[in-house]
Enzyme design. Sequence first.
Site, PDB file in Angstrom:
ATOM      1  N   SER A  83     -74.141 -55.135  24.388  1.00  9.52           N
ATOM      2  CA  SER A  83     -74.747 -54.426  23.261  1.00  9.52           C
ATOM      3  C   SER A  83     -73.679 -53.869  22.331  1.00  9.52           C
ATOM      4  O   SER A  83     -73.755 -54.027  21.106  1.00  9.52           O
ATOM      5  CB  SER A  83     -75.638 -53.282  23.763  1.00  9.52           C
ATOM      6  N   ASN A  87     -81.852 -65.254  25.842  1.00  9.30           N
ATOM      7  CA  ASN A  87     -81.997 -64.605  27.134  1.00  9.30           C
ATOM      8  C   ASN A  87     -83.380 -64.741  27.749  1.00  9.30           C
ATOM      9  O   ASN A  87     -83.528 -64.655  28.957  1.00  9.30           O
ATOM     10  CB  ASN A  87     -81.625 -63.119  27.011  1.00  9.30           C
ATOM     11  N   HIS A 146     -71.933 -58.245  33.588  1.00 10.67           N
ATOM     12  CA  HIS A 146     -72.964 -58.233  34.640  1.00 10.67           C
ATOM     13  C   HIS A 146     -73.895 -59.445  34.600  1.00 10.67           C
ATOM     14  O   HIS A 146     -74.767 -59.599  35.445  1.00 10.67           O
ATOM     15  CB  HIS A 146     -73.756 -56.924  34.612  1.00 10.67           C
ATOM     16  N   THR A 187     -60.771 -43.890  27.407  1.00  9.33           N
ATOM     17  CA  THR A 187     -59.994 -44.396  28.536  1.00  9.33           C
ATOM     18  C   THR A 187     -60.666 -45.636  29.099  1.00  9.33           C
ATOM     19  O   THR A 187     -61.867 -45.636  29.361  1.00  9.33           O
ATOM     20  CB  THR A 187     -59.880 -43.303  29.624  1.00  9.33           C
ATOM     21  N   CYS A 225     -96.556 -55.121  28.694  1.00 11.13           N
ATOM     22  CA  CYS A 225     -96.946 -54.026  29.580  1.00 11.13           C
ATOM     23  C   CYS A 225     -95.765 -53.464  30.351  1.00 11.13           C
ATOM     24  O   CYS A 225     -95.691 -52.276  30.596  1.00 11.13           O
ATOM     25  CB  CYS A 225     -98.010 -54.489  30.561  1.00 11.13           C
TER      26      CYS A 225
HETATM   27  C1  LIG Z   1     -78.477 -62.167  24.802  1.00 10.19           C
HETATM   28  C2  LIG Z   1     -78.097 -60.774  25.192  1.00 10.19           C
HETATM   29  N1  LIG Z   1     -77.400 -60.012  24.345  1.00 10.19           N
HETATM   30  C3  LIG Z   1     -77.035 -58.761  24.660  1.00 10.19           C
HETATM   31  C4  LIG Z   1     -77.359 -58.200  25.865  1.00 10.19           C
HETATM   32  C5  LIG Z   1     -76.924 -56.798  26.167  1.00 10.19           C
HETATM   33  O1  LIG Z   1     -75.888 -56.766  27.097  1.00 10.19           O
HETATM   34  P1  LIG Z   1     -75.528 -55.416  27.861  1.00 10.19           P
HETATM   35  O2  LIG Z   1     -76.644 -55.168  28.823  1.00 10.19           O
HETATM   36  O3  LIG Z   1     -74.243 -55.698  28.561  1.00 10.19           O
HETATM   37  O4  LIG Z   1     -75.386 -54.344  26.843  1.00 10.19           O
HETATM   38  C6  LIG Z   1     -78.102 -58.963  26.786  1.00 10.19           C
HETATM   39  C7  LIG Z   1     -78.498 -58.436  28.097  1.00 10.19           C
HETATM   40  O5  LIG Z   1     -79.300 -57.599  28.301  1.00 10.19           O
HETATM   41  C8  LIG Z   1     -78.478 -60.274  26.435  1.00 10.19           C
HETATM   42  O6  LIG Z   1     -79.190 -61.026  27.275  1.00 10.19           O
END
Ligand SMILES: Cc1ncc(COP(=O)(O)O)c(C=O)c1O
Lengths: 143, 396
Positions: free
Chosen positions: B71, B151, B201, B237, B324
Amino acid sequence: MALYSEKVMDHFQNPRNVGVIENADGIGEVGNARCGDIMKIYLKIDADVITDVKFETFGCGSAIASSSMATEMIKGKPLAEALQLTNKAVAEALDGLPPHKMHCSVLAEEAIKKAVQNYYDNNGIAYDPAEFPNCHDCEHCGM
Amino acid sequence: MNIYVDNAATTRMSDAAVAAMMPYMQSVYGNPSSLHTAGQEAAEALVTAREEMAALLGCEPREIIFTSGGSEADNQAIVSAARIGQRKGKKHIISSAFEHHAVLHTLKKLEKEGFEVTLLEVGSVGTVTAAQVAEAIREDTCLVTIMYANNEIGSVMPIAEIGAVCREKGVLFHTDAVQAAGHLAIDVKAQNIDMLSLSAHKFHGPKGVGALYVRKGILLTNLIEGGAQERGKRAGTENVPAIVGMAAAFKEACGLREQNAAYLTALRDKLIAGLSAIPHSVLNGDPENRLPGNVHFCFEGIEGESLLLLLDAKGICASSGSACTSGSLEPSHVLLAIGRPHEIAHGSLRLSLCPENTEEQVDYMLKAIPEVVAYLRGMSPVWRDMVEGRKEFIIK
Ligand SMILES: Cc1ncc(COP(=O)(O)O)c(C=O)c1O
């Protein structure tokens, strides 16, 4: 999931009174698939007493649990009593619903009222329409 | 059976990542900005991690900024490109309708500042073509931001072709590669990518850490002001253990990429074939250009949350684009973008696989999912209306 109480999960996973009543005396359907929940209640009524009730629901876990609980709460009850059932009573009987799911209990209350209204209509029984729900009064799905 | 098939949401950390991180919590715990030995050891770990990430992406170490995740990387890339554009009087940005909210919400913020945003349509298959991008680029376009892979529905975009168009037209190109990194080939130079976001992650690394690749010469705008970390472009940091864990996970994922992709594609296609046999179901996303581990379906007549909860009760951890689950009534913007009506978009299921999933698990799911779908349809008034002919099926 800790999203829901154990009661909700029980009624969701083992719903009571699922199904259809052929030749039901009253049928009430509320909600729409666009907003994600539809509830349909079937009533069998004998001498102003709900002798049988079934439901069908398209919706999330709490919608199914609310329908199940609501049908249990009105089965065998006089119509007058069933009409007193509030969404809060349904939610409380389920040990609570998450705030954004309270609408599911509202649907259950309204589906029952609509089914009773349908029974009144079918049998030419007079009633005050103001006491029954109107889908257009609810802003839930913004339609 | 305990089956985790929500790897697009997040993954289990790999042994390699955990092992790599451990020393940086209790042994090498210095602040990389400190001059003493303890600090400099941590600083060295950062240098190595940066070199490893850069080598795997095909860029130079100084072109990598460590962030708190995907993000933040998305936000910083887009805001930076917007500021560069603004200084030249260019305030038009091109993106797609089915980007992650980290991109879409950043664009919304820029729109309020007077930027103009064109969201390309993604069609029923859910993809963006280089021709669409070429057509949308204007004199005042300062940025094209298109995700590498979606995603939710797993479609993979022709990133190298889009990169080539942008380079030719002299427009900055950012790609959100959060779902692609470690899963699909990345070479930022060959693919003409100017900026790229990734998140640890999603490839068996730790949560809360990611990276932004920024081509040399592109001036970044800070989102976080403070110390001089990350060449002064991202204060705070550094999360040394997480950064080291990310590099270890990325190295492992890239090393096994082709092997994992072949394994996952076979499991994926078996699931897709099996679930397609459910009447009135439809696969979402590009069937060909697709993430190796992504399976995404809509089932007519049922709602996604109840499906997920019942699958959870059977030990299957999956996901849906269902409104939901998130508490909003709007179904997934991705499903709406590929033209699924609301009624259908509510009944979605995403299974996202990783190499720990097995064929035995796939067989179990292929038994459990059709049962749960049939059970829910059995209590659905919508389904009954369609079966009894009072309403038309939307999915044929
Ligand atoms: C396509 C995409 N962009 C951005 C993100 C955001 O990544 P993060 O959870 O590391 O902020 C995600 C995951 O949730 C994602 O699938």
